[in-house]
Design an enzyme around this catalytic site. Structure first.
Site, PDB file in Angstrom:
ATOM      1  N   LYS A  68       0.846  -1.202   0.000  1.00 40.08           N
ATOM      2  CA  LYS A  68       0.000   0.000   0.000  1.00 40.08           C
ATOM      3  C   LYS A  68       0.878   1.247   0.000  1.00 40.08           C
ATOM      4  CE  LYS A  68      -1.908   2.510   3.241  1.00 40.08           C
ATOM      5  NZ  LYS A  68      -1.800   3.881   2.666  1.00 40.08           N
ATOM      6  N   GLU A  95      10.692   0.579   9.985  1.00 40.25           N
ATOM      7  CA  GLU A  95      11.706   1.599   9.734  1.00 40.25           C
ATOM      8  C   GLU A  95      11.011   2.927   9.996  1.00 40.25           C
ATOM      9  OE1 GLU A  95      13.498   4.339   8.717  1.00 40.25           O
ATOM     10  OE2 GLU A  95      13.482   3.872   6.581  1.00 40.25           O
ATOM     11  N   CYS A 110      13.772  10.392   6.831  1.00 34.37           N
ATOM     12  CA  CYS A 110      13.796   9.899   8.209  1.00 34.37           C
ATOM     13  C   CYS A 110      15.202   9.964   8.797  1.00 34.37           C
ATOM     14  CB  CYS A 110      13.261   8.477   8.267  1.00 34.37           C
ATOM     15  SG  CYS A 110      13.930   7.424   6.989  1.00 34.37           S
ATOM     16  N   GLU A 144      10.916  14.861  15.769  1.00 33.14           N
ATOM     17  CA  GLU A 144      11.149  14.824  14.328  1.00 33.14           C
ATOM     18  C   GLU A 144      10.208  15.808  13.630  1.00 33.14           C
ATOM     19  OE1 GLU A 144      10.031  11.226  12.175  1.00 33.14           O
ATOM     20  OE2 GLU A 144      11.888  11.408  11.034  1.00 33.14           O
TER      21      GLU A 144
END
Lengths: 317, 489
Positions: free
Chosen positions: B195, B269, B303, B400
């Site tokens: 997806k 991840e 990331c 983040e």
């Protein structure tokens, strides 16, 4: 409080009928079974205990019913020890694991005796202790070898030197096997510390003597305090804390209770612990040992470093 | 007063780049896309579609199907069927040849894929053309070769596939993430339901066309589109054996909770807040260039972005001055322009999130600096931003942001910077800039992160394992170690 094992119970029964001259016989010194945190043997801070019994219902000992606070103190000890243990030379760790085996060998009879008290047959107890010693030797040998097995130099397409190596994940909480009191315990601790991690271990509830006595072996084996911390107590009570403590990096569970697994995985998600399940492992068999068990508590780190490209260096010299 | 030896280019007055737009004609985008299930494009049982836009212009590009639970079930059944009847037992060498063929077809259609990636995701065409798409093709090519050599990867063991892998990927590297997921999964004999992210489905659907054209047996790879609900249905489907997820740490934790009590395996991840460390003996110009690449590559939607800069105190002034000068020269704007350095923020929602952090940073007392440049009137754009006077405890240096926002702190000693760099729940990546080899290896050993770049940053390669420590997730993608995620013994 007096602690009675089978022999003392028998001795007391005998004592009721004894002759007057036998009353001067030497009284056996009983051991207090304590927990092992940061290289010391405290009692549980909670002051709680439970009575461990053999299969016939005879009392083996009063054993510490460890608390959440004991666990948290053990994690602090394990985290403090990690900096030193994780960065020691692999060769040094190998020597120390070998030293554990030496100490265990020297106290073989005591371990056999305790396993028998906990319900094992004499021959089976002997085998379990010997296998435990050999397992420590096996992992002592792996300490400075598994890195080469699981490392790689990666042929990247750009002008870089690139390599990947395993590193210890950190502090590992271990819910040791309930049925395999010594061999199971040794088999889950050894790969974790061989790889440079430190750990907090919950021993078998019903067969706790081996875990505590093994702590005494560790404490005389040059293993720095805090590298292995051993608690006794109830799994149902302590397991949630083993799984959700924020300063623990990985969790090992040896059992096949699906509800327990679900709880552990869900709690472990709080800080994304690596969760490892060892269910249906026959620790007596060859499957009970493997470098891949060391890999279960390792992280792979990849390092990139540029390689200078000098214009004229293509000629091939 | 510090001496300023930098020759500063005055782009705004002296010279301007003429526009150099890539042509849209290289890309064919359908008005509507269906779900790719069992080798065919199928209308969704949900009957629903959602728009996908170009974040640089806010124009609608296409509409794509929204898979509901029944659609997810169809896709998983197709994958199960292909696994049991075709793919699992196919000789590895044959599996490999299909994957090699896919790699080649991606190379053939590289330009088209790059253009669509930029149109749908907002990243500069220079990056999708020179980085994303080549990495995609190389990744398939690399894992294709593993398909018949798996016994060599695991000495003394017999690797077996897991079954059906549910793979959920993010919007920052849409096609590259698809490649990182699909290639190792099918090379090891698993089948896949993938997806793509809600905002960037188009290149994955183009990949579906390529897969269809390649003759890969139907059902080996299924690609379904949708938002969070679709992903959730996929994760919770009882006949899935493996979840591979790349995305936020928050969603990663949800996934680990959701699979509790099942036999499903996972690799995650997740987020990062990487430290990028400059020592006073580093080649400063090179380091500044590396810092710029580390945080502004792909608008900072990375990331492993080097979002926390630590500079040794004696060179702090020089580094900040050079960074500010370099910021003035960055070209922010049309992602399709080949001169563009920083393209569009991926979505309105993400732009709002970044702006929220800019407010938080200022409210916390940090000093914000942005270059004096014009942003396009339409679309989602954000100026490259640096924060100085930042404390370790500030939210902008702990959380983040996933945008072009850099925090700068200073340090004096090696031990201090190791402590500061590791003081984060994340552990995905880190960077070190120094001229001294022994210092590099001291740092790279002690930084608790899965990927460490020394005197470079943001390098990737199919042969090089990638993945995090701590709350950045677990498992590795790429290289020999990437095979682990898709086999059992």
């Amino acid at each position: 409080m007096s602690v009675k094992n089978k022999e003392t119970i028998a001795a007391e029964t005998e004592a009721d009928m004894r002759q007057p001259e036998e009353a001067s016989r030497r009284l056996e010194v009983l051991k207090t079974y304590k927990i092992f945190i940061g290289g010391k043997f405290p009692r549980t801070e909670s002051g709680r205990y439970y009575v461990a019994q053999d299969e016939a219902g005879h009392k083996l000992a009063n054993v510490c019913l460890s608390s959440r606070k004991d666990f948290r103190e053990a994690v602090v000890a394990a985290r403090t020890a990690f900096g030193d243990w994780g960065s020691r030379a692999a060769f040094n760790r190998g020597q120390i694991l070998y030293r554990i085996a030496e100490m265990l060998e020297g106290r073989k009879l005591q371990f056999i005796d305790e396993l028998v008290k906990q319900g094992a047959g004499q021959a089976a107890a002997g085998q379990e202790v010997e296998q435990s010693i050999d397992r420590l030797i096996y992992y002592a040998g792996w300490c400075d070898k598994f890195q080469q097995l699981f490392s790689s130099v990666n042929p990247v397409a750009t002008s870089h030197f690139n390599f990947s190596v395993p590193e210890p994940t950190g502090v590992v909480s271990i819910l040791a096997p309930q049925d395999s009191a010594l061999l199971g315990l040794v088999s889950v601790i050894a790969p974790v510390i061989a790889g440079g991690n430190t750990c907090v271990v919950l021993g078998s509830y019903s067969k706790p003597l081996s875990a505590v006595t093994f702590a005494e072996v560790l404490s005389t084996s040059d293993v720095p305090g805090g590298v292995v911390n051993i608690l006794t107590g109830k799994m149902e009570e302590l397991a949630p804390y083993f799984a959700d403590h924020m300063d623990v990096n990985a969790l090992v569970y040896c059992g096949d209770d699906m509800e327990m697994k679900k709880l552990l995985q869900q709690k472990a998600a709080l800080n994304l612990k690596r969760v490892v399940f060892y269910d249906h492992v026959d620790w007596m068999s060859a499957n009970g040992q493997s470098p891949y068990l060391i890999a279960d508590s390792q992280e792979i780190k990849t390092t990139w470093h540029p390689i200078e490209n000098i214009g004229g260096a293509k000629a091939g010299y | 007063m510090e001496k300023n030896n930098t020759l500063k280019l005055k782009f705004e007055s002296a010279r301007k780049y003429a526009p150099a737009p890539e042509s849209r004609s290289a890309a064919k985008i359908n008005a509507q896309y269906e779900l790719f299930i069992n080798g065919r494009f199928e209308k969704p049982l949900s009957g629903k579609y959602f728009d996908t836009i170009n974040p640089a212009t806010e124009e609608k590009l296409s509409q794509v199907a929204e898979a509901n639970d029944a659609d997810v079930d169809r896709a998983v059944k197709a994958a199960r069927n292909a696994y049991e009847n075709v793919w699992r037992d196919m000789p590895g060498a044959e599996r490999g040849k299909y994957i090699f063929r896919i790699a080649r077809m991606i190379q053939e259609r590289a330009r088209e894929l790059a253009v669509i990636e930029t149109l749908n995701g907002g990243k500069p065409i220079r990056e999708s053309r020179d980085f994303d798409i080549p990495v995609v093709a190389n990744h398939f090519f690399y894992y294709a070769g593993w398909a018949d050599k798996l016994e060599y990867a695991f000495p003394n063991r017999r690797p077996q596939p897991l079954g059906v892998a549910a793979q959920i990927i993010p919007w920052n590297f849409p096609l590259m993430m698809a490649a990182w997921k699909i290639a190792p999964a099918i090379a090891t004999g698993n089948t896949v339901v993938l997806k793509p992210a809600e905002t960037t489905p188009l290149t994955a659907l183009k990949l579906a066309e390529i897969i269809q054209e390649s003759g890969l047996p139907p059902g080996v790879v299924n690609i379904i589109t949708g938002a969070g609900a679709t992903g959730s249905a996929l994760v919770n489907h009882p006949d899935v054996n493996k979840i591979a997820f790349t995305g936020s740490t928050e969603v990663g934790k949800h996934i680990q909770r959701a699979i509790g009590g099942t036999a499903k395996r996972t690799t995650l991840e997740l987020g990062g807040k990487a430290a990028n460390i400059i020592f006073d003996d580093a080649p400063i110009d090179q380091a500044v260039e590396g810092v710029i690449n580390g945080i502004f590559f792909n608008q900072g939607h990375v990331c492993c972005a080097g979002s926390r800069l630590y500079v040794q105190e004696s060179v702090l002034g020089e580094v900040i001055r050079k960074l500010k000068d370099r910021l003035e020269t960055l070209i922010v704007g049309d992602p399709m322009d080949k001169n563009t350095d920083i393209g569009a923020i991926n979505s309105r929602q993400q732009l709002e999130n970044i702006n929220k952090y800019l407010d938080i940073g200022r409210a916390e007392g940090a000093e914000m600096y942005q270059p004096d440049i014009e942003l396009p009137g339409k679309g989602f754009f954000c100026k490259p931003t640096i924060f100085t006077n930042v404390a370790q405890s500030n939210r902008i240096s702990q959380e983040e942001i996933f945008g072009p926002v850099l925090t700068i702190q200073s340090f004096r000693t090696d031990d201090e910077v190791i402590e500061k760099a590791n003081n984060s729940p994340y552990g995905l990546s880190a960077g070190v800039w120094t001229d001294k080899g022994s210092k590099i290896f001291n740092l790279t050993t002690k930084l608790r992160a899965g990927v460490v770049w020394a005197n470079t940053y943001n390098q990737f390669d199919p042969t090089s394992p990638f993945g995090g420590y701590k709350e950045s997730g677990y498992g590795r993608e790429g290289g020999l170690h990437g095979l682990n995620a898709y086999v059992k013994f």
